[in-house]
Design a protein around this motif. Structure first.
Motif, PDB file in Angstrom:
ATOM      1  N   VAL A  88       0.865  -1.191   0.000  1.00 26.49           N
ATOM      2  CA  VAL A  88       0.000   0.000   0.000  1.00 26.49           C
ATOM      3  C   VAL A  88       0.897   1.235   0.000  1.00 26.49           C
ATOM      4  O   VAL A  88       2.000   1.202   0.550  1.00 26.49           O
ATOM      5  CB  VAL A  88      -0.948   0.067   1.224  1.00 26.49           C
TER       6      VAL A  88
ATOM      7  N   VAL B 223       5.531   1.335  12.789  1.00 22.52           N
ATOM      8  CA  VAL B 223       5.600   0.096  12.009  1.00 22.52           C
ATOM      9  C   VAL B 223       7.025  -0.109  11.494  1.00 22.52           C
ATOM     10  O   VAL B 223       7.564  -1.219  11.538  1.00 22.52           O
ATOM     11  CB  VAL B 223       4.588   0.129  10.841  1.00 22.52           C
TER      12      VAL B 223
ATOM     13  N   MET C 114      -1.026  -2.788   9.403  1.00 26.37           N
ATOM     14  CA  MET C 114      -0.776  -1.926  10.558  1.00 26.37           C
ATOM     15  C   MET C 114      -0.535  -0.487  10.105  1.00 26.37           C
ATOM     16  O   MET C 114      -0.986   0.465  10.757  1.00 26.37           O
ATOM     17  CB  MET C 114       0.413  -2.469  11.346  1.00 26.37           C
ATOM     18  N   GLN C 115       0.176  -0.323   8.993  1.00 32.77           N
ATOM     19  CA  GLN C 115       0.389   1.017   8.453  1.00 32.77           C
ATOM     20  C   GLN C 115      -0.948   1.712   8.175  1.00 32.77           C
ATOM     21  O   GLN C 115      -1.171   2.864   8.566  1.00 32.77           O
ATOM     22  CB  GLN C 115       1.215   0.907   7.173  1.00 32.77           C
ATOM     23  N   LEU C 116      -1.859   0.998   7.519  1.00 35.43           N
ATOM     24  CA  LEU C 116      -3.181   1.570   7.239  1.00 35.43           C
ATOM     25  C   LEU C 116      -3.955   1.822   8.524  1.00 35.43           C
ATOM     26  O   LEU C 116      -4.624   2.841   8.679  1.00 35.43           O
ATOM     27  CB  LEU C 116      -3.978   0.619   6.339  1.00 35.43           C
TER      28      LEU C 116
ATOM     29  N   ALA D  46       5.480   2.557   5.704  1.00 30.05           N
ATOM     30  CA  ALA D  46       5.272   3.873   6.301  1.00 30.05           C
ATOM     31  C   ALA D  46       4.725   3.692   7.706  1.00 30.05           C
ATOM     32  O   ALA D  46       4.459   2.573   8.133  1.00 30.05           O
ATOM     33  CB  ALA D  46       4.324   4.715   5.450  1.00 30.05           C
ATOM     34  N   GLN D  47       4.534   4.788   8.382  1.00 28.26           N
ATOM     35  CA  GLN D  47       4.137   4.899   9.781  1.00 28.26           C
ATOM     36  C   GLN D  47       5.338   4.529  10.674  1.00 28.26           C
ATOM     37  O   GLN D  47       5.778   3.374  10.735  1.00 28.26           O
ATOM     38  CB  GLN D  47       2.908   4.032  10.137  1.00 28.26           C
TER      39      GLN D  47
ATOM     40  N   ALA E  71       1.651  -3.817   6.205  1.00 29.34           N
ATOM     41  CA  ALA E  71       0.811  -2.900   5.430  1.00 29.34           C
ATOM     42  C   ALA E  71      -0.509  -2.648   6.151  1.00 29.34           C
ATOM     43  O   ALA E  71      -1.018  -1.514   6.180  1.00 29.34           O
ATOM     44  CB  ALA E  71       0.560  -3.476   4.035  1.00 29.34           C
TER      45      ALA E  71
END
Lengths: 239, 239
Positions: free
Chosen positions: A57, A77, B100-102, A73-74, B98
């Motif tokens: 994503v 994470v 967890m990022q979302l 990202a984040q 992914a």
């Protein structure tokens, strides 16, 4: 198969910001990495990875870590991912969950520290929201800062090892950075609280003295806090 | 060994709040659980688990999930833990990251939606920060809401399955809840954006129609949005 040398960090240059939490993990791990947006042409590369990233994503915002085919990202994470590969969090699932729980609480504090100077909108200048910032700063320093600091102090004190989770972990690095940021942004308020957080300050000193961290902090790779970042020294917002 | 019946959720009664993101995962999984703070004497039990929780690290705030010997806080961490046990996220590490990022991006949006009505302090009443709330609401609806909705719309559209990650996951449940909350709190602004988010609305409808979710939404276990929660219908803050 990927190696540490495959790490590419993308974060706005010129401020430590959330990207610094990732840098500290990479540095403490002794990992090789490119800090892409600080290289010539790097901001264009940062914009490119936001626009057309590949990966599972897309990221909404930096920091972004590219690690082989993975694009993550984040901040929390990314740190969790790096920490598991480099022994900066235990293998045990309960400990990994506890680490992430603490890390997200650090991120909550970071967001609140930022919103002190941008209570209305991150799209507006600080100068356009100064009266509101003064109100928010007072509430932050009176209610929220002692709540967060008191919580982390209890967690460290319970372990009695100058570590949040008993053994050193990536969460200690994040708390170190936030303590440094708070001391920079709110020198008077932070000094006034210092007697209440002996264990946290001992953790901070322990992290500072880790050989790779000490070398990093003395290097040009470490960027100072400035009034462009999350932590800003606006005397009118301090206690 | 623990079973699903060992789940105990602790969250403030009387509002969906962040606890609802956990409930939706439990309900979609068909897991048995106690919603402890909604039982008689439950608020005392909630306070007790905050004060003396056991577990690896104490929670700072609800929601808290007790699962056998595990005590977990932070909404996203709880949801990730449940999702892996109940097939609501893929086994693949890249997909878990992914997700967890979302999920953390959903939580960022949730926090910003809350701060619209509490831009100065969560310790003050809304009535004591109404002028600032109006400013923050305007900035949120103009800049932040379209940024977040546009991002999630692109993610869903890229998969073309009415799912953020290609297959149904706990992140879809979280986005569903946030869309419902936004439509409740900002009916005019949300309606004005609806033409821009066809894929997100299709995801929302898909989640709504999942048999266990549909049964849950029709049950007394589902709590309505109110002006005590994260999403509040204050007409003066809508577009």
């Amino acid at each position: 198969m990927t190696t540490s040398g495959d790490y590419e960090l993308y974060y706005w240059p010129g401020l430590p910001g959330r990207g610094e939490l990732v840098r500290l993990v990479l540095e403490d791990a002794g990992a090789e990495y490119r800090d892409v947006a600080r290289e010539p042409g790097g901001v264009a590369a940062l914009r490119a990875i936001l626009d057309a990233p590949g990966g599972v994503v897309p990221p909404l915002a930096p920091p972004v870590l590219k690690h082989g085919a993975l694009i993550i990202a984040q901040t929390a994470v990314i740190c969790d991912h790096l920490a598991r590969r480099h022994g900066l969090v235990g293998d045990d699932e309960a400990e990994r969950l506890a680490a992430m729980q603490l890390m997200l609480t650090v991120m909550d504090l970071l967001t609140e520290a930022h919103d002190v100077h941008h209570p209305i909108s991150s799209s507006l200048y600080y100068e356009d929201q100064k009266p509101e910032a003064k109100l928010r700063a007072a509430a932050f320093l009176e209610a929220r800062l002692p709540k967060f600091l008191g919580y982390f102090e209890r967690v460290v004190a319970a372990k009695n090892t100058r570590c949040l989770l008993g053994a050193h972990s990536y969460v200690d690095l994040a708390v170190f950075q936030v303590l440094e940021g708070l001391a920079y942004a709110f020198p008077r308020a932070f000094a006034a609280r210092s007697a209440e957080i002996p264990q946290l300050l001992a953790l901070r000193d322990r992290v500072r003295e880790r050989p790779r961290i000490a070398a990093y902090l003395a290097s040009p790779r470490r960027q100072p806090f400035t009034e462009q970042g999350i932590f800003r020294r606006y005397p009118e917002l301090d206690a």
